[in-house]
Enzyme design. Sequence first.
Site: not given
Length: 508
Positions: A17, A265-267
């Site tokens: 995403p 970040s994505k995390r």
Amino acid sequence: MEKREIRVRFAPSPTGPLHIGGVRTALYNFLFAKKHGGSFLLRIEDTDQTRFVPGAEEYIIEAFNWLGIKFDEGVHGGGEYGPYRQSDRKELYKPYAEQLINSGWAYYAFDTPEELENIRKQYELEKKNFQYDCISRLGLKNSLTLNKDEVHQLLQSGTHYVIRFKFPENTEIHVDDLIRGHVQMNSSLLDDKVLFKSDGMPTYHLANVVDDYLMKISHVIRGEEWLPSAPLHVMLYKAFGWEKEMPQFAHLPLLLKPDGNGKLSKRDGDRLGFPVFPLQWIDPRTQDVSSGYREQGYFPEAVINILAFLGWNPGTEQEIFSLDELVNIFSLDRISKSGAKFDVEKAKWFNHQYMMQKSPKEIATLYMPILSEKGFDKVSTEYAEQICALTKERINFVSELWDQTSFFFQAPASYDEQVVKKRWKEGTSSHLQDIVKIIVEKPFDKQILHDDVKAYIEEHQLNIGQIMNCLRLSLVGESKGPDLFEIIMLLGKEETLIRIERAIEVLG
RNA sequence: GCCCCGUUCGUCUAGCUGGCCCAGGACGCCAGGUUUUCAUCCUGGAAAUCAGGGGUUCGAAUCCCCUACGGGGUACCA
């Protein structure tokens, strides 16, 4: 010089995403293009087949749809410079790489990944850093060290190879950045980046430059993580002889984690109390769910506004801007240089501003499905709208509506003990009985009722707060909510009377 | 390690062409006010010795240098 047509692009790779840093980059590109009457294109950079994630491209398009950011050209259709997906342009890149070999700007390298990995390990043991560059390339297996016949033979036999850019030695490379100004790097410090991979695909660097050239991109507006490779890109334009067509660069500051350090970040996801994605995303492999702004109840206009102000500001004190207004006022030179941390509280405030701007009708439309879910699927839109009108200033998100307004749909199941203790006194129930009488006998009108109840309280020399709060308690169940007489009007005469009598019965 | 970028209230930032800045706004926080409650709203307040140190200058947050810290990059990823 003739004024150049403005053409910018957003070029994500579909590896998952899109996160809000990417959304902001796209937004700035969009604003810049529209401000200058230019075109904004969406190009999908999927040259790394190993990282491809199904659904990511669709997600990206849906996200921009939701946000109201429109592309003039791109994978979704439109535009004369297609295809706009690099995997669909695959065949086009190799000749460009070969052109560079022929002109001496690139070379074949036959070192296998394993060989390079071993060299790296070797270097690490000696606490040194290996780089495939103007020095080390002389000792490696490539068309610079091998003789012509050997190279020819390797190529003929189908040996895997990559094509690397050949950086000249000790040359100062200048990058003029619209945000950072003049940046300089020495070519000897740079490594010979792979341009063309052994799987037949170009790397980002090659594909990006070739496509930007072919698509007549005038400005490259991208994240700061690309600044270190900008000299490579500049050299590529030079090597191809495209210096005149080279776009102008603008490297955006990064979005940082709100707590400690590092870029967002994505995390980081829900760990920090705000989504990092525009839309909810369910990982197709792990089924992990990451929340999205849309699902959290943010309005797309608010998300746009929030993102626009993370790293840019108009220089005035106005903070609320529609997309169109942003287009009007946006300029690259007001982008700041340092990274920005996302502030959840301010984000909520932005959403609240938009909540107040919304019409009750719009909000009610969003509320109806929630009501249905709660089991109230027969609520009239008119009733919902009136409730929203009364409540929208009190909330940040549509999701808070139920907590604020559930009493409009169901009588209190209990009464807040704190309030009972504080307000419900000896004579309370008999006074409420009298108020019931007023409601029954007098016309059911907000102003009349208000005046009559007030008169009653004054006449009996009662504490207004005490009586009103008890009245509220019996209707709402606790000490909150909008104007009491507004509530009574919406509840209706019958329901109001039932609730008061029930409270008297329960609380004595 | 090496290279590049950055550094103003807790956060986003104004300030960039030096004096109007013992630094302004917004969010959040605190106090007061409005209100029948909660929230909103209004008013006020605390909050940055402008990362630190050197210069330049009559004068620097603003110009220069150094240091520190933060970030990014250093892949046949983008």
